[in-house]
Enzyme design. Structure first.
Site, PDB file in Angstrom:
ATOM      1  N   ALA A 279      50.475  14.800  63.778  1.00  0.00           N
ATOM      2  CA  ALA A 279      50.426  15.728  62.651  1.00  0.00           C
ATOM      3  C   ALA A 279      50.992  17.091  63.010  1.00  0.00           C
ATOM      4  O   ALA A 279      51.588  17.763  62.178  1.00  0.00           O
ATOM      5  CB  ALA A 279      48.988  15.881  62.182  1.00  0.00           C
ATOM      6  N   ILE A 281      53.190  17.924  65.643  1.00  0.00           N
ATOM      7  CA  ILE A 281      54.575  18.049  66.126  1.00  0.00           C
ATOM      8  C   ILE A 281      55.519  17.969  64.926  1.00  0.00           C
ATOM      9  O   ILE A 281      55.497  16.991  64.182  1.00  0.00           O
ATOM     10  CB  ILE A 281      54.892  16.954  67.169  1.00  0.00           C
ATOM     11  CG1 ILE A 281      54.106  17.261  68.441  1.00  0.00           C
ATOM     12  CG2 ILE A 281      56.385  16.887  67.455  1.00  0.00           C
ATOM     13  CD1 ILE A 281      54.227  16.245  69.527  1.00  0.00           C
ATOM     14  N   ASP A 325      94.569  33.882  52.328  1.00  0.00           N
ATOM     15  CA  ASP A 325      95.961  33.894  51.881  1.00  0.00           C
ATOM     16  C   ASP A 325      96.048  34.736  50.624  1.00  0.00           C
ATOM     17  O   ASP A 325      95.039  34.921  49.948  1.00  0.00           O
ATOM     18  CB  ASP A 325      96.378  32.473  51.468  1.00  0.00           C
ATOM     19  CG  ASP A 325      96.716  31.610  52.650  1.00  0.00           C
ATOM     20  OD1 ASP A 325      97.037  32.165  53.703  1.00  0.00           O
ATOM     21  OD2 ASP A 325      96.649  30.375  52.498  1.00  0.00           O
TER      22      ASP A 325
HETATM   23  P1  ATP Z   1     100.489  33.052  51.386  1.00  0.00           P
HETATM   24  O1  ATP Z   1     100.597  32.920  52.873  1.00  0.00           O
HETATM   25  O2  ATP Z   1      99.649  34.164  50.925  1.00  0.00           O
HETATM   26  O3  ATP Z   1     100.223  31.775  50.675  1.00  0.00           O
HETATM   27  P2  ATP Z   1     103.247  33.002  50.583  1.00  0.00           P
HETATM   28  O4  ATP Z   1     103.101  31.853  49.675  1.00  0.00           O
HETATM   29  O5  ATP Z   1     104.013  34.167  50.084  1.00  0.00           O
HETATM   30  O6  ATP Z   1     101.905  33.622  51.002  1.00  0.00           O
HETATM   31  P3  ATP Z   1     104.948  31.460  52.189  1.00  0.00           P
HETATM   32  O7  ATP Z   1     104.883  30.342  51.236  1.00  0.00           O
HETATM   33  O8  ATP Z   1     104.853  31.223  53.637  1.00  0.00           O
HETATM   34  O9  ATP Z   1     103.872  32.525  51.936  1.00  0.00           O
HETATM   35  O10 ATP Z   1     106.315  32.230  51.877  1.00  0.00           O
HETATM   36  C1  ATP Z   1     106.857  33.189  52.743  1.00  0.00           C
HETATM   37  C2  ATP Z   1     108.087  33.780  52.145  1.00  0.00           C
HETATM   38  O11 ATP Z   1     109.078  32.741  52.008  1.00  0.00           O
HETATM   39  C3  ATP Z   1     107.906  34.360  50.753  1.00  0.00           C
HETATM   40  O12 ATP Z   1     107.560  35.715  50.822  1.00  0.00           O
HETATM   41  C4  ATP Z   1     109.257  34.184  50.123  1.00  0.00           C
HETATM   42  O13 ATP Z   1     110.090  35.279  50.430  1.00  0.00           O
HETATM   43  C5  ATP Z   1     109.815  32.950  50.809  1.00  0.00           C
HETATM   44  N1  ATP Z   1     109.648  31.758  49.987  1.00  0.00           N
HETATM   45  C6  ATP Z   1     108.506  31.316  49.408  1.00  0.00           C
HETATM   46  N2  ATP Z   1     108.732  30.183  48.739  1.00  0.00           N
HETATM   47  C7  ATP Z   1     110.028  29.885  48.895  1.00  0.00           C
HETATM   48  C8  ATP Z   1     110.868  28.815  48.470  1.00  0.00           C
HETATM   49  N3  ATP Z   1     110.406  27.829  47.739  1.00  0.00           N
HETATM   50  N4  ATP Z   1     112.162  28.842  48.826  1.00  0.00           N
HETATM   51  C9  ATP Z   1     112.646  29.834  49.592  1.00  0.00           C
HETATM   52  N5  ATP Z   1     111.919  30.858  50.021  1.00  0.00           N
HETATM   53  C10 ATP Z   1     110.629  30.907  49.686  1.00  0.00           C
END
Ligand code: ATP
Length: 889
Positions: A279, A281, A325
């Site tokens: 009882a 423990i 993010d």
């Molecule tokens: P988080 O890290 O907050 O999600 P994020 O989405 O801006 O931020 P990434 O997706 O790594 O980060 O994008 C980094 C950078 O790459 C952006 O700031 C943009 O300039 C460029 N980027 C994002 N999406 C594309 C894409 N589809 N094609 C080309 N360049 C892109």
């Protein structure tokens, strides 16, 4: 027989009776029914019988059974039968609780099970991976787990990490070729294997084996370890429980000796001492934590936070840093094009007319170097790219020209090759044939693109790019970024063949910039403010541009006076020691790589913080594992990130993290309530027996009394307290210290005090009984008072504050239920003549029965009064603490 990797794609499609449009849905279902789900069969689960039997594994219970058996042999059938009955009831209760917890954890696992993208009937569908069938065509992109074995059909620079199978940690570059010779698993470069994951590129494969027929299924030792490991709190409690058990066993030994000396038979004294040990423990401590955690995760799942590892709930309760993010978590991830910079001019989007050749080219390129689509309002793909698709649609409508629609542009200029986007490189390129020339189109982050530009196109004329041009472009970029816009740069170059690689992404001709708005989520500002009040620091870590990130961070309150925004590269030069000081003043990290994320998490952890970190990409997995609470995005997150995380957000929303922290704090608080309830009740029992022994009184309880109390007042009210309603109050406190043990001196002192009060009431009852009817009545009174007091004490344990006159005291229905069951059963044992005899209770007069009720109830008043005085004393201290939290941030 030719192996799959030695066959042509055409033959394989025929062999598996499928085609590039995939299986029909009906055929896929048929195959799945025939072959079973695509999953590795888990080790056999324990059956109900096994769980029931395992309830008797406890050493003391075994001794008790032995003692009861011996007393049955010696002729005391009745009391041994009752002991057996109570032990069996206890085991049934334990089995039911075990099963319920298991069920809720199983349903949680289903919620976070991986998905796969397949083509069926020509349509792209997202389905649970376990429903993938042989003959399905599965689409792949960076961050996807491979859900089955298969032959690659399309390959755009696919790189696959096959370490789970081959032990090789470097990713394998895949090729779409037929292999002539027999080769080992690691060299089958035209195949993919279940259990590995895509680190880069895109592609598709034909499923040739599923479930246990896959290579990983054949290696039984690689089966996933599905066992939940104990959480730090459970380990802590287990250790405490062990030490406590030794103390209790020592006390029981003393009591055994005293009873024998005072004339009890060895058998009686032994049975009593064992029953007291059973009882007293608190064997249920760790399993109550599991049950409470398992049930709490159901609530959290409803609030969009799916817990993948139970220890995350505990971790959440003491999180002091949240690294989040930006895109999609703090912002809405609904992008809209706001500005276009072309022909040397920054235009608001509504002034963009596509009149010049360069403007037209920019629009075409934004549709071509793009994987997203919008079919009848259904947006698919990266929101950044969806914004560009929508831009084309708006332009086509505005200029009444259907040739400007994305689909029409893509039909005109077929994609011949591509280098997919990745957030390390921040670029994406595609290759097309335009006017009989091969052209590579690239889009990406402005800073990265600009350093690779050699030319510039203005009104159809291409010139060498000058420093002045670059300054102008940078200024336009800055103007947009300051408004919190995300800016992409576009460039192109002519090439000679379609074999392109990342090394070719240089010497571009600059075409223009497109800036898009991604507004903060409405809830973000309030959630960040809540963090500050709760002593939690919110930090933005993003791949985006510093100025854009800082602008958004200011809007939502993350970046305030006295703090700074930096680029990831700025921490490259710092030693780990320097970084520990540096992180103090940084609230925004922009242009970060996954390695930066890990360093930032570690620096905060080394400063004694519990860190939560969000992530979505395949490269985020190590940082998610490093963080105390790794959080993956449910919507935009890759399967690899979800697998590495301990929590998945189904709405990708920062505010959900803060809500989860509140839940974590409440769960911890509730677990503390259960533990305090259990330990203080047990202390009361031990103190009463110890007192009676030392004062030379007869033992106040029969063994069966102790077992009855253990059955009724142990786990049911404790679980009810563990599931007590959540309050917002917890967010007004500072986060729990990392190494703070639940069993602080103050906590243990509280247990002793409350145990003492209940023990004292029990002994009062004993004396009153002794005076009014002798030993049998005294024992009955003590037993009934202790049992009822413990049930009443459930209400005391709801709060550390005095809640006597607050609604809070009666708001827990489960506790009410546990109390009612206990109260009814106790009265049955006291009042029903047959049971009365079995449970060794004497008949109590109405007066004595009311005395028992009164004494049990007086615990409520006394302990509530103690809490009232205590809270008055600590109030001054609390004000001082809350002042420290506010002034820290
Ligand atoms: P988080 O890290 O907050 O999600 P994020 O989405 O801006 O931020 P990434 O997706 O790594 O980060 O994008 C980094 C950078 O790459 C952006 O700031 C943009 O300039 C460029 N980027 C994002 N999406 C594309 C894409 N589809 N094609 C080309 N360049 C892109």
């Amino acid at each position: 027989m030719t192996s799959i990797y030695q066959s042509s794609k055409k033959n394989l499609l025929q062999e598996f009776q499928t085609n590039e449009n995939g299986l029909s849905k009906a055929e896929a279902n048929k195959r799945m029914e025939e072959k079973g789900y695509n999953e590795l069969t888990e080790g056999k689960k324990e059956s109900i019988g096994q769980i029931f039997l395992s309830q008797f594994k406890d050493f003391l219970v075994i001794i008790l059974i032995a003692a009861a058996t011996i007393s049955a042999v010696l002729g005391d059938y009745e009391s041994s039968a009752v002991i057996f009955l109570v032990i069996i009831l206890n085991a049934i209760l334990g089995t039911v609780q075990h099963k319920k917890a298991e069920k809720s954890l199983d349903s949680l696992k289903q919620l976070s099970a991986p998905n796969a993208k397949v083509i069926r009937d020509g349509e792209t569908l997202i389905i649970p991976s376990r429903e993938v069938a042989v003959g399905d065509i599965v689409l792949l992109e960076a961050g996807d787990y491979i859900c089955a074995d298969g032959r690659i059909l399309n390959n755009a620079s696919l790189k696959i990490n096959e370490s789970a199978l081959t032990g090789e940690s470097l990713s394998v570059e895949k090729e779409d070729i037929i292999l002539e010779r027999e080769v080992s698993l690691g060299d089958r470069i035209n195949m993919v294997f279940s259990g590995s994951f895509v680190t880069y590129g895109r592609g598709s494969f034909l499923v040739t084996a599923t479930g246990m027929n896959t290579e990983v299924g054949k290696i039984a030792t690689l089966l996933k370890d599905t066992k939940e490991h104990k959480t730090p709190l459970q380990t802590n409690l287990d250790n405490f429980g062990k030490k406590l058990s030794i103390v209790i066993l020592a006390i029981c030994a003393v009591i055994f000796a005293v009873n024998v000396i005072e004339g009890s038979s060895i058998m009686d004294a032994f049975t009593f001492a064992v029953a007291l040990a059973v009882a007293a423990i608190p064997e249920a401590l760790s399993s109550i934590v599991t049950i409470v955690l398992a049930f709490s995760t159901q609530k959290m799942a409803k609030e969009n936070a799916i817990i993948r590892k139970l220890h995350a709930v505990e971790g959440l309760g003491s999180v002091s840093i949240i690294c989040s993010d930006k895109t999609g978590t703090l912002t809405q991830n609904k992008m809209t094009v706001m500005n276009v910079y072309v022909n040397d001019t920054l235009l608001p989007f509504d002034k963009y007319t596509v009149q010049s050749a360069t403007e037209n080219k920019l629009l075409n390129f934004s549709a071509l170097c793009n994987d997203a689509s919008n079919t009848g309002g259904v947006e698919v793909g990266d929101p950044t790219e969806v914004a560009l698709v929508n831009m084309s649609t708006i332009m086509a409508g505005r200029l009444n020209n259907s040739n400007l629609e994305t689909a029409s542009i893509r039909n005109q200029y077929e994609r011949l090759a591509e280098i997919p986007f990745d957030s390390d490189r921040k670029l994406m390129s595609t290759v097309h044939n335009m006017d009989n020339k091969l052209i590579m189109v690239t889009k990406g982050a402005v800073d990265v693109m600009l350093s690779r530009m050699t030319g510039i196109e203005i009104n159809g004329q291409v010139n060498t790019i000058t420093a002045k041009d670059k300054d102008k472009i940078m200024k336009a970029n800055l103007d947009c970024s300051k408004k919190g816009l995300r800016v992409l740069a576009f460039g192109y170059k002519y090439i000679v063949n379609t074999e392109v690689s990342m090394e070719d992404e240089t010497d571009f001709i600059f075409l223009g910039l497109i800036a898009m708005m991604d507004p903060p989520r409405e809830e973000s500002k309030a959630a960040v403010a809540q963090c500050k009040k709760s002593g939690i620091r919110a930090i933005m870590i993003t791949g985006d541009h510093k100025i854009t990130a800082a602008a958004i961070a200011e809007q939502i309150g993350i970046l305030e006076d006295g703090y700074i925004a930096v680029e990831g590269s700025e921490i490259d030069g710092l030693s780990d020691e320097e970084l520990k000081t540096f992180v103090e003043k940084v609230c925004v990290y922009a242009r970060v790589s996954p390695e930066h994320k890990i360093r930032i998490v570690r620096a905060w952890q080394e400063k004694g913080n519990i860190v939560a970190m969000t992530g979505d990409g395949v490269n985020d997995a190590p940082a998610l594992k490093q963080a105390d609470v790794g959080i993956a995005m449910g919507i935009t997150g890759s399967e690899v990130a979800k697998d590495a995380a301990s929590m998945v957000l189904t709405d990708d929303n920062f505010a959900t993290i803060v809500k989860a922290v509140e839940n974590g704090r409440n769960v911890y608080r509730n677990i503390k309530k259960s533990i305090k309830f259990l330990l203080s009740g047990n202390t009361a029992g031990i103190l009463s027996v110890l007192y009676a022994s030392l004062a030379g009184l007869a033992v106040p309880f029969a063994p069966v009394h102790l077992l009855f109390i253990n059955l009724l007042t142990d786990s049911l009210p404790a679980i009810a307290l563990g599931l007590d309603s959540h309050t917002k109050e917890v967010m007004a406190e500072a986060p729990r210290q990392k190494d703070e043990s639940i069993l602080t001196k103050q906590f243990l002192f509280g247990i002793l005090t409350e145990g003492f009060v209940i023990g004292a009431m029990t002994m009062c009852a004993y004396y009153i009984g002794l005076k009014n009817g002798g030993e049998a009545v005294a024992s009955t009174m003590a037993f009934a008072t202790l049992c009822l007091s413990r049930l009443v004490h459930g209400y005391n344990s709801k709060s550390e504050q005095c809640i006597l006159f607050k609604k809070e005291i009666i708001n827990n229905k489960i506790l009410g239920g546990a109390f009612a069951i206990g109260f009814i059963l106790l009265n049955a044992v006291l009042l029903i003549p047959g049971l009365n005899h079995m449970f060794e209770t004497a008949t109590l007069s109405l007066n004595l029965l009311l005395t028992v009720y009164g004494l049990a109830l007086s615990n409520l008043f006394i302990i509530q009064f103690i809490k009232f005085i205590k809270s008055k004393l600590v109030r001054t201290e609390a004000v001082a603490i809350s002042y420290t939290i506010e002034s820290k941030y």
